[in-house]
Design a protein around this motif. Structure first.
Motif, mmCIF file in Angstrom:
data_model
loop_
_atom_site.group_PDB
_atom_site.id
_atom_site.type_symbol
_atom_site.label_atom_id
_atom_site.label_comp_id
_atom_site.label_asym_id
_atom_site.label_seq_id
_atom_site.Cartn_x
_atom_site.Cartn_y
_atom_site.Cartn_z
ATOM 1 N N VAL A 75 0.864 -1.183 0.000
ATOM 2 C CA VAL A 75 0.000 0.000 0.000
ATOM 3 C C VAL A 75 0.897 1.228 0.000
ATOM 4 C CG1 VAL A 75 -1.852 1.247 1.188
ATOM 5 C CG2 VAL A 75 -1.732 -1.263 1.345
ATOM 6 N N VAL A 76 0.692 2.103 -0.969
ATOM 7 C CA VAL A 76 1.504 3.313 -1.103
ATOM 8 C C VAL A 76 0.607 4.537 -0.949
ATOM 9 C CG1 VAL A 76 3.027 4.646 -2.598
ATOM 10 C CG2 VAL A 76 3.092 2.141 -2.667
ATOM 11 N N GLU A 77 1.034 5.463 -0.117
ATOM 12 C CA GLU A 77 0.302 6.716 0.052
ATOM 13 C C GLU A 77 1.177 7.892 -0.371
ATOM 14 O OE1 GLU A 77 -1.880 9.520 3.443
ATOM 15 O OE2 GLU A 77 -0.879 7.664 4.047
ATOM 16 N N PHE A 78 0.723 8.641 -1.360
ATOM 17 C CA PHE A 78 1.337 9.923 -1.687
ATOM 18 C C PHE A 78 0.652 10.969 -0.817
ATOM 19 C CE2 PHE A 78 2.684 7.544 -5.351
ATOM 20 C CZ PHE A 78 3.871 8.142 -5.751
ATOM 21 N N LEU A 79 1.425 11.671 0.007
ATOM 22 C CA LEU A 79 0.818 12.571 0.984
ATOM 23 C C LEU A 79 1.522 13.911 1.060
ATOM 24 C CD1 LEU A 79 2.892 12.670 3.576
ATOM 25 C CD2 LEU A 79 1.805 10.522 4.177
#
Length: 217
Positions: free
Chosen positions: A62-66
């Motif tokens: 799971v990748v989150e760009f934040l």
């Protein structure tokens, strides 16, 4: 704050985020996709990406760009923390920087997180930034001294922290994440990918449902 009230506030905040995300998604669906270099899929994870949880071989990624200053990211923060706990050992959770130009301190916050990460304290700074977002967000000028104070409070080596902040390579590291995000057609935060596929957020539990589906295979 009572748990029921807290849960209600989180649900309302996430609902607002999803409404905005739905509008953005509808707009971007009408725009031609940016071609990838050489026709190859763009990378959601790189070898130097910041990993909060490593689920090991076979885990769902799971990748989150934040953006640490983004209120929507702040609203999702407790949701993400619950999901990290629920799927502990089953997912690898990766954070990538995507500072937005309308947020004065977003780049400074990302630099602070990256500098802390160079001392193996990324997660500590990650938590501190979201927990204090209301204190330093929405400022008219950058306040790097606030983040330096966080680093000092966390007990970091301040000489190393200052050197990392001043090093152009740290800023380039943040920019490389954003560049990857732009190639992946990230245009708002937070944006999530599961095993390389972008998650479309239309309902407040869509992220959890997508993770559950991926985990069950």
């Amino acid at each position: 704050m009572k748990n029921s009230v807290k849960a209600t506030l989180i649900a309302i905040a996430v609902a607002v985020v999803l409404l905005i995300a739905g509008i953005v998604f509808a707009i971007t669906q009408q725009q031609p996709a940016a071609p990838s270099e050489g026709g190859e899929p763009q990378q959601t994870v790189r070898t130097d990406s910041r990993v909060l949880d490593d689920g090991g071989e076979g885990a769902v990624t799971v990748v989150e760009f934040l953006d640490f200053e983004c209120e929507a990211c702040g609203a999702f923060y407790p949701v993400v923390e619950d999901l990290r706990e629920k799927y502990d050992g089953e997912i690898t959770y990766v954070v990538r920087y995507f500072p937005l130009p309308g947020h004065t301190n977003s780049t400074q916050a990302a630099l602070a997180a990256e500098a802390a990460g160079q001392q193996d304290r990324f997660e500590d700074m990650y938590h501190r930034l979201f927990e204090t977002q209301a204190q330093w967000g929405e400022q008219s000028e950058e306040t790097p001294e606030v983040f330096r104070a966080f680093a000092e409070d966390l007990g970091l080596d301040m000489a190393a922290y200052d050197a990392a902040i001043a090093d152009p390579a740290t800023a380039q590291r943040v920019q490389s994440d954003k560049t990857d995000g732009e190639k992946l057609e990230v245009n708002s935060t937070p944006t999530f990918f599961i095993d390389g596929e972008k998650v479309v957020l239309q309902e407040w539990d869509d992220l959890e449902q997508a993770i559950e589906k991926a985990v069950k295979g």
